[in-house]
Design an enzyme around this catalytic site. Structure first.
Site, PDB file in Angstrom:
ATOM      1  N   ASP A  48       0.169   2.027   9.349  1.00 38.84           N
ATOM      2  CA  ASP A  48       1.489   1.633   8.817  1.00 38.84           C
ATOM      3  C   ASP A  48       2.437   2.793   8.503  1.00 38.84           C
ATOM      4  OD1 ASP A  48       0.095  -0.728   8.952  1.00 38.84           O
ATOM      5  OD2 ASP A  48       0.320  -1.259   6.851  1.00 38.84           O
ATOM      6  N   LYS A  81       0.271  -6.627  12.428  1.00 47.18           N
ATOM      7  CA  LYS A  81      -0.413  -7.473  11.449  1.00 47.18           C
ATOM      8  C   LYS A  81       0.592  -8.089  10.482  1.00 47.18           C
ATOM      9  CE  LYS A  81      -1.612  -3.436   8.593  1.00 47.18           C
ATOM     10  NZ  LYS A  81      -0.873  -3.702   7.373  1.00 47.18           N
ATOM     11  N   CYS A 138      -3.264  -0.605   2.313  1.00 47.65           N
ATOM     12  CA  CYS A 138      -3.667  -0.822   3.705  1.00 47.65           C
ATOM     13  C   CYS A 138      -4.668   0.210   4.225  1.00 47.65           C
ATOM     14  CB  CYS A 138      -2.433  -0.907   4.593  1.00 47.65           C
ATOM     15  SG  CYS A 138      -1.385  -2.328   4.152  1.00 47.65           S
TER      16      CYS A 138
END
Length: 198
Positions: free
Chosen positions: A9, A103, A145
């Site tokens: 990310d 995602k 994450c």
């Protein structure tokens, strides 16, 4: 032995100036690019994840909506598919990425394992197809994450190393706790200078 790098990310909304900017996010992006430039043969696969949320709903309660976000389970609107905020940070060298994983399409998702590749496959399938046994993890955010992705990798039987100089978190205390939890779960905590050491 086949080694992969997870880049978690590293997107504009998670770096300085973004909707959920993390202090040090831009430096993480630049550091990952430097790692890949200086160690071009270390990784057989480079897999990058992106939050890729729907813009027309709350993504399963992930977006706070009209309520105040609690910054634990609910968040301000971020990383909406197709927006500048969802794009990789400019300092991240995209040419080095082998596979892109999206995602959170309509639901909360923290781990890279909850996403799908551009071909529609799962990360678990991708790693099995390529015989990946070793995974290094870098990216954002340490306490969310990165943590979730690394724990899933460990649970799926991979040997995991966290590149501690190439992660940045939402909160210093919870990030420290996350790294401790990962170490307890079996991850190695190393710096990027040590990636070629066995």
């Amino acid at each position: 032995m086949t080694r992969a790098l997870f880049i978690i990310d590293v997107q504009n909304d998670f770096t300085e100036g973004g909707a959920l900017g993390v202090a040090g996010g831009g430096a993480v992006a630049a550091g990952i690019s430097m790692l890949l430039a200086e160690h071009p043969h270390t990784y057989d696969l480079v897999i990058a994840s992106c939050d890729w949320h729907d813009g027309d709903n709350d993504n399963g309660g992930h977006f706070a909506g009209s309520d105040e976000p609690d910054f634990v389970n609910t968040w301000p609107v971020h990383c909406v598919a197709g927006t500048r905020g969802a794009e990789y940070h400019d300092a991240l060298t995209e040419e080095s990425i082998s596979f892109h994983v999206q995602k959170g399409q309509g639901e909360p998702a923290y781990s890279i394992y909850e996403g799908t590749t551009e071909e529609g496959g799962t990360v678990h399938q991708l790693l099995d197809e390529h015989g990946v046994t070793e995974i290094d993890v870098a990216g954002l955010a340490t306490d969310y994450c990165v943590r979730a992705s690394a724990l899933d990798a460990i649970e799926h039987g991979r040997h995991v190393r966290i590149l501690t100089d190439l992660v940045a978190g939402v909160d210093p205390r919870s990030s420290e706790d996350a790294l401790a939890e990962l170490g307890h779960a079996g991850a190695e905590l190393i710096t990027s200078a040590s990636v070629d050491e066995e």
